[in-house]
Write a protein that holds these residues in place. Structure first.
Motif, PDB file in Angstrom:
ATOM      1  N   GLY A  55      -7.984   3.099   6.809  1.00  0.00           N
ATOM      2  CA  GLY A  55      -9.231   3.875   6.717  1.00  0.00           C
ATOM      3  C   GLY A  55     -10.254   3.166   5.838  1.00  0.00           C
ATOM      4  O   GLY A  55     -11.455   3.136   6.155  1.00  0.00           O
ATOM      5  N   ASN A  82      -0.229   4.354   1.072  1.00  0.00           N
ATOM      6  CA  ASN A  82       0.978   3.638   0.649  1.00  0.00           C
ATOM      7  C   ASN A  82       0.677   2.473  -0.274  1.00  0.00           C
ATOM      8  O   ASN A  82       1.591   1.755  -0.676  1.00  0.00           O
ATOM      9  CB  ASN A  82       1.731   3.105   1.873  1.00  0.00           C
ATOM     10  N   GLY A  96       4.296   2.237  -3.958  1.00  0.00           N
ATOM     11  CA  GLY A  96       4.385   1.827  -2.553  1.00  0.00           C
ATOM     12  C   GLY A  96       4.296   0.307  -2.519  1.00  0.00           C
ATOM     13  O   GLY A  96       5.030  -0.373  -3.244  1.00  0.00           O
ATOM     14  N   ALA A  97       3.344  -0.177  -1.714  1.00  0.00           N
ATOM     15  CA  ALA A  97       3.235  -1.633  -1.489  1.00  0.00           C
ATOM     16  C   ALA A  97       2.939  -2.378  -2.786  1.00  0.00           C
ATOM     17  O   ALA A  97       2.216  -1.881  -3.641  1.00  0.00           O
ATOM     18  CB  ALA A  97       2.117  -1.882  -0.486  1.00  0.00           C
ATOM     19  N   HIS A  98       3.514  -3.594  -2.904  1.00  0.00           N
ATOM     20  CA  HIS A  98       3.296  -4.298  -4.170  1.00  0.00           C
ATOM     21  C   HIS A  98       2.972  -5.776  -4.040  1.00  0.00           C
ATOM     22  O   HIS A  98       2.758  -6.441  -5.043  1.00  0.00           O
ATOM     23  CB  HIS A  98       4.480  -4.075  -5.113  1.00  0.00           C
ATOM     24  N   TYR A  99       2.924  -6.333  -2.836  1.00  0.00           N
ATOM     25  CA  TYR A  99       2.537  -7.746  -2.769  1.00  0.00           C
ATOM     26  C   TYR A  99       1.888  -8.098  -1.429  1.00  0.00           C
ATOM     27  O   TYR A  99       2.028  -7.370  -0.443  1.00  0.00           O
ATOM     28  CB  TYR A  99       3.739  -8.672  -3.005  1.00  0.00           C
ATOM     29  N   PRO A 330      -1.107   8.397  10.408  1.00  0.00           N
ATOM     30  CA  PRO A 330       0.032   8.065  11.275  1.00  0.00           C
ATOM     31  C   PRO A 330       0.121   8.984  12.490  1.00  0.00           C
ATOM     32  O   PRO A 330      -0.419  10.098  12.488  1.00  0.00           O
ATOM     33  CB  PRO A 330       1.241   8.226  10.354  1.00  0.00           C
ATOM     34  N   TYR A 402      13.529  -0.208  -5.592  1.00  0.00           N
ATOM     35  CA  TYR A 402      13.178   0.219  -4.226  1.00  0.00           C
ATOM     36  C   TYR A 402      14.447   0.500  -3.417  1.00  0.00           C
ATOM     37  O   TYR A 402      15.405  -0.263  -3.486  1.00  0.00           O
ATOM     38  CB  TYR A 402      12.398  -0.897  -3.500  1.00  0.00           C
ATOM     39  N   PHE A 491       0.101  -4.824   4.776  1.00  0.00           N
ATOM     40  CA  PHE A 491      -1.321  -4.756   4.451  1.00  0.00           C
ATOM     41  C   PHE A 491      -2.167  -5.360   5.575  1.00  0.00           C
ATOM     42  O   PHE A 491      -3.178  -4.774   6.012  1.00  0.00           O
ATOM     43  CB  PHE A 491      -1.593  -5.516   3.133  1.00  0.00           C
TER      44      PHE A 491
HETATM   45  C1  LIG Z   1       7.655   1.828  -0.183  1.00  0.00           C
HETATM   46  C2  LIG Z   1       6.690   0.950   0.544  1.00  0.00           C
HETATM   47  C3  LIG Z   1       6.549  -0.380   0.158  1.00  0.00           C
HETATM   48  C4  LIG Z   1       5.631  -1.191   0.835  1.00  0.00           C
HETATM   49  N1  LIG Z   1       5.478  -2.478   0.407  1.00  0.00           N
HETATM   50  C5  LIG Z   1       4.544  -3.257   0.979  1.00  0.00           C
HETATM   51  C6  LIG Z   1       4.218  -4.522   0.424  1.00  0.00           C
HETATM   52  O1  LIG Z   1       4.764  -4.925  -0.618  1.00  0.00           O
HETATM   53  N2  LIG Z   1       3.255  -5.260   1.039  1.00  0.00           N
HETATM   54  C7  LIG Z   1       2.603  -4.810   2.143  1.00  0.00           C
HETATM   55  O2  LIG Z   1       1.728  -5.528   2.670  1.00  0.00           O
HETATM   56  N3  LIG Z   1       2.859  -3.596   2.666  1.00  0.00           N
HETATM   57  C8  LIG Z   1       3.806  -2.813   2.106  1.00  0.00           C
HETATM   58  N4  LIG Z   1       4.013  -1.547   2.581  1.00  0.00           N
HETATM   59  C9  LIG Z   1       3.292  -1.121   3.791  1.00  0.00           C
HETATM   60  C10 LIG Z   1       2.043  -0.265   3.563  1.00  0.00           C
HETATM   61  O3  LIG Z   1       2.327   0.902   4.262  1.00  0.00           O
HETATM   62  C11 LIG Z   1       0.801  -0.941   4.120  1.00  0.00           C
HETATM   63  O4  LIG Z   1       0.574  -2.139   3.404  1.00  0.00           O
HETATM   64  C12 LIG Z   1      -0.493  -0.103   4.042  1.00  0.00           C
HETATM   65  O5  LIG Z   1      -0.697   0.381   2.736  1.00  0.00           O
HETATM   66  C13 LIG Z   1      -0.554   1.021   5.082  1.00  0.00           C
HETATM   67  O6  LIG Z   1      -1.865   1.532   5.175  1.00  0.00           O
HETATM   68  P1  LIG Z   1      -2.293   2.554   6.332  1.00  0.00           P
HETATM   69  O7  LIG Z   1      -3.714   2.873   6.138  1.00  0.00           O
HETATM   70  O8  LIG Z   1      -1.886   2.010   7.637  1.00  0.00           O
HETATM   71  O9  LIG Z   1      -1.388   3.833   6.102  1.00  0.00           O
HETATM   72  P2  LIG Z   1      -1.197   4.918   4.949  1.00  0.00           P
HETATM   73  O10 LIG Z   1      -1.067   4.245   3.663  1.00  0.00           O
HETATM   74  O11 LIG Z   1      -0.084   5.753   5.480  1.00  0.00           O
HETATM   75  O12 LIG Z   1      -2.546   5.759   4.954  1.00  0.00           O
HETATM   76  C14 LIG Z   1      -2.744   6.963   5.677  1.00  0.00           C
HETATM   77  C15 LIG Z   1      -3.538   7.902   4.804  1.00  0.00           C
HETATM   78  O13 LIG Z   1      -3.833   9.086   5.543  1.00  0.00           O
HETATM   79  C16 LIG Z   1      -3.704  10.201   4.677  1.00  0.00           C
HETATM   80  N5  LIG Z   1      -3.486  11.396   5.501  1.00  0.00           N
HETATM   81  C17 LIG Z   1      -2.384  11.713   6.214  1.00  0.00           C
HETATM   82  N6  LIG Z   1      -2.563  12.872   6.860  1.00  0.00           N
HETATM   83  C18 LIG Z   1      -3.809  13.310   6.567  1.00  0.00           C
HETATM   84  C19 LIG Z   1      -4.574  14.443   6.959  1.00  0.00           C
HETATM   85  N7  LIG Z   1      -4.088  15.371   7.793  1.00  0.00           N
HETATM   86  N8  LIG Z   1      -5.823  14.585   6.450  1.00  0.00           N
HETATM   87  C20 LIG Z   1      -6.344  13.652   5.598  1.00  0.00           C
HETATM   88  N9  LIG Z   1      -5.655  12.550   5.212  1.00  0.00           N
HETATM   89  C21 LIG Z   1      -4.399  12.376   5.694  1.00  0.00           C
HETATM   90  C22 LIG Z   1      -2.508   9.827   3.805  1.00  0.00           C
HETATM   91  O14 LIG Z   1      -2.466  10.603   2.625  1.00  0.00           O
HETATM   92  C23 LIG Z   1      -2.780   8.352   3.555  1.00  0.00           C
HETATM   93  O15 LIG Z   1      -3.579   8.135   2.422  1.00  0.00           O
HETATM   94  C24 LIG Z   1       4.893  -0.695   1.922  1.00  0.00           C
HETATM   95  C25 LIG Z   1       5.047   0.644   2.310  1.00  0.00           C
HETATM   96  C26 LIG Z   1       5.918   1.458   1.619  1.00  0.00           C
HETATM   97  C27 LIG Z   1       6.054   2.887   2.033  1.00  0.00           C
END
Ligand SMILES: Cc1cc2nc3c(=O)[nH]c(=O)nc-3n(C[C@H](O)[C@H](O)[C@H](O)COP(=O)(O)OP(=O)(O)OC[C@H]3O[C@@H](n4cnc5c(N)ncnc54)[C@H](O)[C@@H]3O)c2cc1C
Length: 507
Positions: A55, A82, A96-99, A330, A402, A491
Motif C-alpha cells: 500500500g 509485516n 516481522g520482516a528484518h532484512y 491479503p 523466530y 519486501f
Molecule cells: C515474521 C515475518 C518475517 C518476515 N521477514 C522478512 C524479511 O526479513 N525480509 C523481507 O523482505 N520480507 C519479510 N517478510 C515478508 C513481509 O511480509 C513483506 O516484506 C512485506 O512487509 C509485506 O507487505 P504487504 O504490503 O504485501 O503486506 P502486509 O504487511 O500484510 O500489509 C497489509 C496491510 O493491510 C492491513 N489490513 C488488513 N486488513 C485490513 C482492513 N480490512 N482494513 C484496513 N487495513 C487492513 C494490515 O494491517 C497490513 O498493515 C516477513 C514476514 C513475516 C510475517
C-alpha cells in the motif's frame, strides 16, 4: 497490539512476559460485520486500503506521478504491516520482516527507492554500488550451532561426510546454473519480481511438485543438506521442503541476482527495528493522507466505489466515496470485504516472534552473530541486530527469536497458536534456545511474544502460476496489490505489487 502481562517465577527469579500480535480481534469482526451505520462521508479520487509495504509503495507511485488526491486506510494503529517494529528502553526490534538483500541490478525501481532513502549512494568507477555500510550486516554475520559448538556460516561443515560435501557442491552448482538461466525469450527462469520469471512449461512444471520430491528425483539425500534447505524454506516462506513447490525452493537460491556486486554479494541491509526502517521511508508520501485504526469492511460499486470503514478509535463508521480503490490487503481479507471468493489457493502460515531482553553478560566472551541458528531445531534461531545501531547504549542485549509453523494444516496451527498462554510460549522458545544456551534463563529480563496468525503466503504447489485471476481488476474500479499475489512474501514483491497495481489504476 494486545498486551497481556504476566510475571514468570522460576527458582526465585522473575521476569516479565507479554503477548502482543496483529489486531486479530478487530480483524475477526470482518466475519460478523457488527458495525454501526455510517455517520461521516469522505470523498477522494483514489483510496488505498492497507498500509503495508504494498500500500505504501502504491502511495509513493501516485505521488511521484502527480496524483495528490488519495487516501490510505489502515486497520492497525500504525502503518508498516509485516514490516513494523516494537521498542523497549534498550532497543528497537522487528515485529516481522528484518532484512533486505541487495536487489538485482535490473530492479531499478527498488534501487531508486534505496537511493532516495540514502541507503544506496551511487556507483564507483568499477560499477560497484556505494552503500551505507552502517545499514548493512557485517561480520560475524551468521553462525550455526552444530555438533555442540558454534561454527561460522549456516552451512553445516564440521565432520560432515565426503558424500555430503559432494552433495552440497552439486546442489550449489545447480543453483548457480538456475540463477543465470534464461528462456528463449530472454527471461530469467527465476526472477524478482516473480512476475518477470519465465512462464515456459519447464518452469511451470516445477510449480506442480513439492521441493522435497524434486530433491529426491535429483538424488539429494544428505541429512545436513536436506536440513539446510528445509531451514531456508521455513525461514523465507514459513513452510519447509515437504510443502513448498520445487519452483519456490529453487527460487530461494536462484531468484536473487545480488552477485553482480563482488563486494556486497554476501551482505544484506538490516536495522535494529528491521524493515520498519524501510516502511518509515514512505512516510513523506502519506503525510496528511492516512487514517490508521480504520478497518475497511464493505465495498459497493456504484457510479464510483463506496467503501465502509470502522474507525476503531472513535468507534464510528465512515463512508469513503472514491473513483477507484486499490486493495493492498491479503486475499483472505478481500474475500470478506467483497463478500466473494475470487480464487481458491491462498494459504497463510502462522508465525511466532519472541523478543528477549538479556543481561549484557549473556554470551560471555563469545560474539553474538547477526543471525544465530540451531541445527536440527524446528525454530529459526534468533537475530541480534544491535551491531547495526551505532548509537546503541551498550548494555542489555535484545534478541528476536523466530518460529514459523511448518505444517500441512495452517488453520489448526493458527488456532493452536492463538490459544497458547505465556508460560506455554515461554517453554516452546526456551526448550529450543537451551540447546545452544543451557543457562539462558539466568540472563533473561523480559520476553515479548508476538503472534501473527496469517503471517505470510505459503508458496505451495500451483501458488505462483495458478492464481493470476486474483490480480484482475473489477469493473476498472477496484484493483489489487499485496505480496501474496506474487506467491512469495518478501519486501521486493510487496514493493512491486504496489507499483504494478497503482500503474493499472491511474491508466
Ligand atoms: C515474521 C515475518 C518475517 C518476515 N521477514 C522478512 C524479511 O526479513 N525480509 C523481507 O523482505 N520480507 C519479510 N517478510 C515478508 C513481509 O511480509 C513483506 O516484506 C512485506 O512487509 C509485506 O507487505 P504487504 O504490503 O504485501 O503486506 P502486509 O504487511 O500484510 O500489509 C497489509 C496491510 O493491510 C492491513 N489490513 C488488513 N486488513 C485490513 C482492513 N480490512 N482494513 C484496513 N487495513 C487492513 C494490515 O494491517 C497490513 O498493515 C516477513 C514476514 C513475516 C510475517
Amino acid at each position: 497490539m494486545l498486551p497481556f502481562l504476566q510475571y514468570c517465577e522460576k527458582k526465585g527469579k522473575s521476569w516479565l512476559l507479554k503477548i502482543t500480535g496483529t489486531n486479530h480481534v478487530l480483524g475477526h469482526r470482518l466475519w460478523a460485520k457488527d458495525f454501526p451505520k455510517p455517520t461521516e462521508e469522505i470523498h477522494t479520487k483514489f483510496l488505498i486500503v492497507g498500509g503495508g509495504i504494498s500500500g505504501l509503495s502504491a502511495c509513493r507511485f501516485l505521488s511521484q506521478h502527480n496524483e495528490s488526491d488519495y487516501q490510505l486506510l489502515e486497520m492497525e494503529n500504525h502503518t508498516g504491516g509485516n514490516s513494523s517494529n516494537g521498542q523497549n528502553k534498550f532497543s528497537k526490534f522487528p515485529l516481522g520482516a528484518h532484512y533486505l538483500p541487495l536487489p538485482s541490478k535490473e530492479n531499478e525501481e527498488i534501487i531508486d527507492f534505496l537511493k532516495e532513502s540514502k541507503i544506496y549512494q551511487g556507483d564507483d568507477d568499477n560499477g560497484e554500488p556505494i552503500l551505507d555500510e552502517y545499514q548493512m550486516t557485517f561480520p560475524q554475520q551468521e553462525r550455526l550451532f552444530f555438533k555442540n559448538a558454534w561454527q561460522n556460516d549456516v552451512v553445516p561443515q564440521k565432520g560432515i561426510s565426503k558424500q555430503s560435501q559432494k552433495e552440497f557442491e552439486r546442489f550449489f552448482s545447480m543453483m548457480d546454473g538456475f540463477r543465470d538461466r534464461k528462456d528463449s525469450s530472454g527471461r530469467y527462469y527465476f526472477a524478482i519480481p516473480v512476475g518477470d520469471s519465465s512462464k515456459e512449461d519447464e518452469a511451470q512444471q516445477l510449480d506442480k511438485i513439492v521441493f522435497k520430491d524434486w530433491l529426491s528425483q535429483h538424488n539429494f539425500t544428505s541429512e545436513e543438506l536436506l536440513w539446510l534447505l528445509d531451514y531456508s524454506c521455513r525461514d523465507d516462506y514459513g513452510l519447509g521442503i515437504k510443502y513448498v513447490s520445487a519452483w519456490a525452493g529453487i527460487h530461494y537460491f536462484a531468484g536473487r541476482k545480488n552477485n553482480w556486486s563482488k563486494k556486497y554479494k554476501d551482505q544484506v541491509f538490516t536495522w535494529p527495528e528491521g524493515n520498519a526502517r524501510l516502511a518509515s521511508h514512505f512516510s513523506r508520501y502519506i503525510e496528511g493522507k492516512s487514517l490508521t485504526g480504520h478497518l475497511v469492511f464493505e465495498t459497493k460499486i456504484t457510479e464510483k466505489v463506496e467503501v465502509l470503514s470502522f474507525d476503531n478509535i472513535q468507534k464510528k463508521t465512515k463512508k469513503i466515496v472514491a473513483d477507484k480503490v486499490l486493495f493492498a490487503t491479503p486475499q483472505f481479507v478481500n474475500e470478506r470485504i467483497l463478500n466473494k471468493k475470487r480464487t481458491g489457493n491462498f494459504n497463510y502460515v502462522p508465525w511466532l516472534l519472541t523478543t528477549i531482553t538479556l543481561k549484557n553478560e549473556f554470551g560471555g566472551d563469545e560474539e553474538l552473530a547477526w543471525d544465530n541458528v540451531i541445527y536440527g531445531s524446528d525454530g529459526l534461531g534468533y537475530i541480534y541486530d544491535q551491531h547495526q545501531n551505532v548509537e546503541q547504549i551498550m548494555g542489555e542485549k535484545v534478541i528476536t527469536y523466530y518460529k514459523s509453523f511448518s505444517t500441512a494444516n495452517c488453520k489448526k496451527a493458527r488456532k493452536d497458536l492463538y490459544a497458547l498462554q505465556e508460560n506455554q510460549l515461554k517453554k516452546i522458545v526456551l526448550d529450543d534456545l537451551k540447546k545452544a544456551h543451557p543457562l539462558i534463563e539466568d540472563f533473561i529480563l523480559d520476553m515479548q511474544f508476538h503472534k501473527i496468525g496469517h503471517a505470510m503466503i505459503a508458496p505451495v504447489p500451483n501458488q505462483v502460476f495458478g492464481n493470476s485471476e486474483a490480480k484482475q481488476p473489477i469493473d476498472g474500479k477496484i484493483f489489487f496489490a499485496h505480496s501474496d499475489l506474487s506467491g512469495i512474501s518478501i519486501f521486493e514483491e510487496a514493493f512491486y505489487q504496489g507499483i504494478r497495481a497503482a500503474k493499472e489504476m491511474v491508466n
